[in-house]
Design a protein around this motif. Sequence first.
Motif, short mmCIF file in Angstrom:
data_model
loop_
_atom_site.label_atom_id
_atom_site.label_comp_id
_atom_site.label_asym_id
_atom_site.label_seq_id
_atom_site.Cartn_x
_atom_site.Cartn_y
_atom_site.Cartn_z
N VAL A 45 -47.78 25.62 33.66
CA VAL A 45 -48.44 26.86 34.09
C VAL A 45 -49.62 27.16 33.17
O VAL A 45 -49.49 27.11 31.94
CB VAL A 45 -47.46 28.04 34.08
CG1 VAL A 45 -48.16 29.33 34.52
CG2 VAL A 45 -46.25 27.77 34.97
N ASP A 46 -50.76 27.48 33.78
CA ASP A 46 -51.91 27.91 33.00
C ASP A 46 -52.78 28.80 33.88
O ASP A 46 -52.58 28.87 35.10
CB ASP A 46 -52.71 26.72 32.48
CG ASP A 46 -53.57 27.08 31.27
OD1 ASP A 46 -53.54 28.25 30.84
OD2 ASP A 46 -54.26 26.18 30.75
N SER A 56 -54.15 31.74 38.64
CA SER A 56 -52.89 31.27 38.06
C SER A 56 -52.49 29.97 38.75
O SER A 56 -52.29 29.95 39.97
CB SER A 56 -51.79 32.31 38.24
OG SER A 56 -52.16 33.54 37.65
N SER A 86 -48.45 39.38 28.16
CA SER A 86 -47.60 39.20 29.34
C SER A 86 -47.86 40.27 30.39
O SER A 86 -47.68 40.04 31.59
CB SER A 86 -46.13 39.24 28.94
OG SER A 86 -45.84 38.18 28.06
N ILE A 93 -48.85 35.35 37.38
CA ILE A 93 -48.06 34.12 37.37
C ILE A 93 -46.89 34.22 38.33
O ILE A 93 -46.57 33.27 39.06
CB ILE A 93 -47.59 33.79 35.94
CG1 ILE A 93 -48.78 33.34 35.08
CG2 ILE A 93 -46.51 32.70 35.96
CD1 ILE A 93 -48.45 33.14 33.62
N PHE A 109 -45.17 26.81 29.59
CA PHE A 109 -46.28 27.76 29.64
C PHE A 109 -47.29 27.49 28.52
O PHE A 109 -46.92 27.05 27.42
CB PHE A 109 -45.78 29.19 29.45
CG PHE A 109 -44.96 29.71 30.60
CD1 PHE A 109 -45.56 30.40 31.63
CD2 PHE A 109 -43.59 29.51 30.64
CE1 PHE A 109 -44.81 30.89 32.69
CE2 PHE A 109 -42.83 29.99 31.69
CZ PHE A 109 -43.44 30.67 32.72
N ASP A 110 -48.55 27.80 28.81
CA ASP A 110 -49.58 27.85 27.78
C ASP A 110 -49.50 29.24 27.16
O ASP A 110 -50.11 30.19 27.63
CB ASP A 110 -50.96 27.61 28.40
CG ASP A 110 -52.08 27.75 27.39
OD1 ASP A 110 -51.83 27.51 26.20
OD2 ASP A 110 -53.20 28.12 27.78
N ALA A 123 -43.57 33.17 27.98
CA ALA A 123 -42.50 32.32 28.48
C ALA A 123 -41.17 33.07 28.55
O ALA A 123 -40.33 32.78 29.41
CB ALA A 123 -42.36 31.08 27.59
N ALA A 134 -37.36 28.08 30.30
CA ALA A 134 -38.79 28.23 30.07
C ALA A 134 -39.12 27.95 28.61
O ALA A 134 -38.32 28.22 27.71
CB ALA A 134 -39.25 29.64 30.45
N GLY A 136 -42.53 28.06 25.74
CA GLY A 136 -43.90 28.42 25.40
C GLY A 136 -44.50 27.37 24.47
O GLY A 136 -43.85 26.94 23.51
N THR A 222 -48.81 21.28 30.83
CA THR A 222 -49.83 22.33 30.69
C THR A 222 -51.24 21.75 30.73
O THR A 222 -52.18 22.44 31.12
CB THR A 222 -49.62 23.16 29.42
OG1 THR A 222 -49.52 22.30 28.28
CG2 THR A 222 -48.35 24.00 29.53
#
Length: 237
Positions: A45-46, A56, A86, A93, A109-110, A123, A134, A136, A222
């Motif tokens: 995800v980025d 997203s 966030s 996202i 996640f980035d 994340a 998840a 990060g 990522t």
Amino acid sequence: MGRSEMEALQQDIATEAVFEDAIDFDPTAITVDHPAPTAPLVAGVDQAFLDDRIVSAIVLTRGSEVVERTYTVTPMEFPYIPGLLSFREGGPILDAFETLETEPHVIVFDGSGRIHFRQAGLATHIGSALDLPAIGVAKNLLCGRPVDPTDALDAGERVEIVADESVNTADGTVIGHALQTRQYPSYRINPVYVSPGHRLSAETATDIVDRCRGEYKLPEPTRLADAYADEAKAEVK
């Protein structure tokens, strides 16, 4: 919602998050090479930013195979505030995940997970909201301290990141790792900072990212999401 309320919400999210392994897949089956047909699905995800909109992107992979890609474009409704990213990036996202047809086994996640002042990085937010494992992966260390120097690591080496007075958990708690994903003989590059977001321990989260190392500094999930976010941004623009 004011800053104090948002910080209190982050603390609640961190309390509900699971920072230990609660998974139904074999993390050692994750690879960036040619996998078995039953290998776990990893979502990268980025995001990219376009004026007052957020693009997203999610790229779902099984080893070297891209299984699915999707992106959404969402109005930006929250400013940039360090430690509260966030609240700006999480909603967009989640919008993108609503368009994803296949559920991943784990999301990369980035951004940060438990390496966060209140143990609730991006994340952690999204992993908890989706109740999916998840991780990060951040380019810079937001808080905490490495237990050993990180400036001379070889590819694949890691150093524990532990909580200090800036993190609201017991001093010395392992909250993630500095992981050296690549290294070059002619010049040195910095590690990435890996932390669990939800349903993973710090050790397993770093093991998974280590298995996702490719030819670049960013782990493949990522890296692919970053490239797709830029591609989608150009298409939207």
